[in-house]
Motif scaffolding. Structure first.
Motif, PDB file in Angstrom:
ATOM      1  N   GLU A   1       0.836  -1.196   0.000  1.00  0.00           N
ATOM      2  CA  GLU A   1       0.000   0.000   0.000  1.00  0.00           C
ATOM      3  C   GLU A   1       0.877   1.253   0.000  1.00  0.00           C
ATOM      4  OE1 GLU A   1      -3.377   2.185   2.831  1.00  0.00           O
ATOM      5  OE2 GLU A   1      -2.406   0.334   3.490  1.00  0.00           O
ATOM      6  N   PHE A   2       1.924   1.239   0.804  1.00  0.00           N
ATOM      7  CA  PHE A   2       2.844   2.366   0.899  1.00  0.00           C
ATOM      8  C   PHE A   2       3.501   2.648  -0.449  1.00  0.00           C
ATOM      9  CE2 PHE A   2       7.114   3.953   2.536  1.00  0.00           C
ATOM     10  CZ  PHE A   2       6.662   5.240   2.789  1.00  0.00           C
ATOM     11  N   ARG A   3       3.960   1.603  -1.119  1.00  0.00           N
ATOM     12  CA  ARG A   3       4.594   1.771  -2.424  1.00  0.00           C
ATOM     13  C   ARG A   3       3.623   2.387  -3.427  1.00  0.00           C
ATOM     14  NH1 ARG A   3       9.046  -1.338  -4.098  1.00  0.00           N
ATOM     15  NH2 ARG A   3       7.963  -1.710  -6.068  1.00  0.00           N
ATOM     16  N   HIS A   4       2.373   1.906  -3.438  1.00  0.00           N
ATOM     17  CA  HIS A   4       1.392   2.433  -4.384  1.00  0.00           C
ATOM     18  C   HIS A   4       1.079   3.900  -4.108  1.00  0.00           C
ATOM     19  CE1 HIS A   4      -0.117  -1.899  -5.267  1.00  0.00           C
ATOM     20  NE2 HIS A   4       0.840  -1.539  -6.094  1.00  0.00           N
TER      21      HIS A   4
ATOM     22  N   ASN B   1       7.407  -2.860 -10.705  1.00  0.00           N
ATOM     23  CA  ASN B   1       8.697  -3.378 -11.180  1.00  0.00           C
ATOM     24  C   ASN B   1       9.874  -2.508 -10.747  1.00  0.00           C
ATOM     25  OD1 ASN B   1       8.099  -1.184 -12.773  1.00  0.00           O
ATOM     26  ND2 ASN B   1       8.719  -2.130 -14.704  1.00  0.00           N
ATOM     27  N   GLU B   2       9.638  -1.508  -9.906  1.00  0.00           N
ATOM     28  CA  GLU B   2      10.693  -0.605  -9.455  1.00  0.00           C
ATOM     29  C   GLU B   2      11.105  -0.923  -8.018  1.00  0.00           C
ATOM     30  OE1 GLU B   2      10.044   3.627 -11.656  1.00  0.00           O
ATOM     31  OE2 GLU B   2       8.629   3.190 -10.042  1.00  0.00           O
ATOM     32  N   TYR B   3      12.410  -0.873  -7.770  1.00  0.00           N
ATOM     33  CA  TYR B   3      12.971  -0.981  -6.416  1.00  0.00           C
ATOM     34  C   TYR B   3      12.343  -2.125  -5.632  1.00  0.00           C
ATOM     35  CZ  TYR B   3      14.070   3.752  -7.951  1.00  0.00           C
ATOM     36  OH  TYR B   3      14.485   4.841  -8.681  1.00  0.00           O
ATOM     37  N   LYS B   4      12.296  -3.295  -6.249  1.00  0.00           N
ATOM     38  CA  LYS B   4      11.687  -4.446  -5.587  1.00  0.00           C
ATOM     39  C   LYS B   4      12.535  -4.934  -4.416  1.00  0.00           C
ATOM     40  CE  LYS B   4      11.176  -6.697  -9.518  1.00  0.00           C
ATOM     41  NZ  LYS B   4      10.780  -7.766 -10.495  1.00  0.00           N
TER      42      LYS B   4
ATOM     43  N   HIS C   1      16.653  -3.114   0.005  1.00  0.00           N
ATOM     44  CA  HIS C   1      17.832  -2.249   0.126  1.00  0.00           C
ATOM     45  C   HIS C   1      17.743  -1.089  -0.863  1.00  0.00           C
ATOM     46  CE1 HIS C   1      22.000  -0.999   0.682  1.00  0.00           C
ATOM     47  NE2 HIS C   1      22.135  -1.020  -0.634  1.00  0.00           N
ATOM     48  N   ASN C   2      17.373  -1.376  -2.108  1.00  0.00           N
ATOM     49  CA  ASN C   2      17.245  -0.327  -3.119  1.00  0.00           C
ATOM     50  C   ASN C   2      16.077   0.601  -2.812  1.00  0.00           C
ATOM     51  OD1 ASN C   2      19.431  -0.960  -4.714  1.00  0.00           O
ATOM     52  ND2 ASN C   2      18.295  -2.417  -5.987  1.00  0.00           N
ATOM     53  N   PHE C   3      14.975   0.030  -2.323  1.00  0.00           N
ATOM     54  CA  PHE C   3      13.818   0.856  -1.973  1.00  0.00           C
ATOM     55  C   PHE C   3      14.192   1.875  -0.900  1.00  0.00           C
ATOM     56  CE2 PHE C   3      10.075   1.598   0.762  1.00  0.00           C
ATOM     57  CZ  PHE C   3       9.229   2.186  -0.169  1.00  0.00           C
TER      58      PHE C   3
ATOM     59  N   GLU D   1      14.802   6.702   2.244  1.00  0.00           N
ATOM     60  CA  GLU D   1      15.767   7.496   3.011  1.00  0.00           C
ATOM     61  C   GLU D   1      16.056   8.856   2.373  1.00  0.00           C
ATOM     62  OE1 GLU D   1      18.898   4.693   3.676  1.00  0.00           O
ATOM     63  OE2 GLU D   1      17.737   3.622   5.217  1.00  0.00           O
ATOM     64  N   PRO D   2      16.201   8.975   1.047  1.00  0.00           N
ATOM     65  CA  PRO D   2      16.357  10.311   0.453  1.00  0.00           C
ATOM     66  C   PRO D   2      15.144  11.205   0.694  1.00  0.00           C
ATOM     67  CG  PRO D   2      17.036   8.637  -1.106  1.00  0.00           C
ATOM     68  CD  PRO D   2      16.372   7.921   0.023  1.00  0.00           C
TER      69      PRO D   2
END
Length: 223
Positions: free
Chosen positions: A169-172, A179-182, A185-187, A193-194
């Motif tokens: 839900e947060f990602r949406h 398909n982004e930052y799955k 660590h990358n998320f 964090e940025p």
């Protein structure tokens, strides 16, 4: 634009959508414009945004402002969002465009926006459940995720903390595509964090977060 107050129904605050920084900024200017007309608007009203408004509020040069308005003609017209609407005890998920019409006057650098019918009540006919903030709080945020996170957080400003938000839900809500930052660590490195760093440096709130796990897997966050 006199006081620069952005006001949104909480259904719109909590909506899921993906707008780039320039597109979010233009939507915010249009929302302020709609509220400051003094005459109210309808789904037929044409709201004008001048390049000079964009330059003034977001401290960019003329070329950047002109490009933002010009590019919005194609991009914004195709953007959609989804939100929850409860009617008669039934919970609907509504999908809508942001605008039903958009035009650009090249010589005068004027963008003309007509909001889609579903958007108008979410920015004007507000009763109890809405969130407001000054535009200046987000003018220095250069991440599209930071702007969205700021909006999600200030809806809980008086409480001082958010409930746990499930990861999907947060990602949406932030506008992160499936398909982004799955990878987590990358998320965190590219999105979460940025965004928190920008919010803490440039806005009127200070944010920390806590991650929640289901077993060994992160399942959500609270702030």
């Amino acid at each position: 634009m006199k006081n620069g107050l952005v006001v949104k129904d909480n259904a719109l605050i909590n909506a899921s959508y993906n707008l780039e920084v320039t597109e979010q900024r233009l939507m915010l200017l249009a929302i302020i414009n709609a509220r400051e007309t003094g005459n109210g608007i309808t789904a037929d009203s044409k709201l004008q945004i001048h390049a000079s408004d964009y330059m003034k509020h977001f401290n960019v040069d003329k070329k950047t402002a002109y490009e933002a308005l010009k590019n919005a003609v194609d991009n914004l017209f195709n953007r959609q969002f989804s939100f929850r609407e409860v009617r008669g005890g039934t919970d609907f998920i509504v999908k809508s465009r942001w605008v039903s019409r958009i035009a650009y006057a090249t010589n005068e650098a004027i963008l003309e926006i007509t909001f889609a019918p579903d958007v108008v009540p979410l920015i004007l006919r507000l009763e109890e459940h809405f969130t407001s903030y000054q535009l200046k709080q987000v003018t220095q945020l250069t991440s599209k995720y930071a702007i969205r996170l700021y909006e999600l957080l200030i809806a809980w400003r008086e409480v001082g903390k958010t409930p746990q938000i499930e990861l999907s839900e947060f990602r949406h809500k932030l506008g992160v595509e499936d398909n982004e930052y799955k990878d987590m660590h990358n998320f965190k490195k590219r999105v979460l964090e940025p965004s928190i760093k920008q919010i803490n440096e440039h806005t009127d709130i200070t944010v920390t977060y806590e991650q929640h796990k289901r077993g060994r897997t992160i399942s959500g966050f609270s702030f």
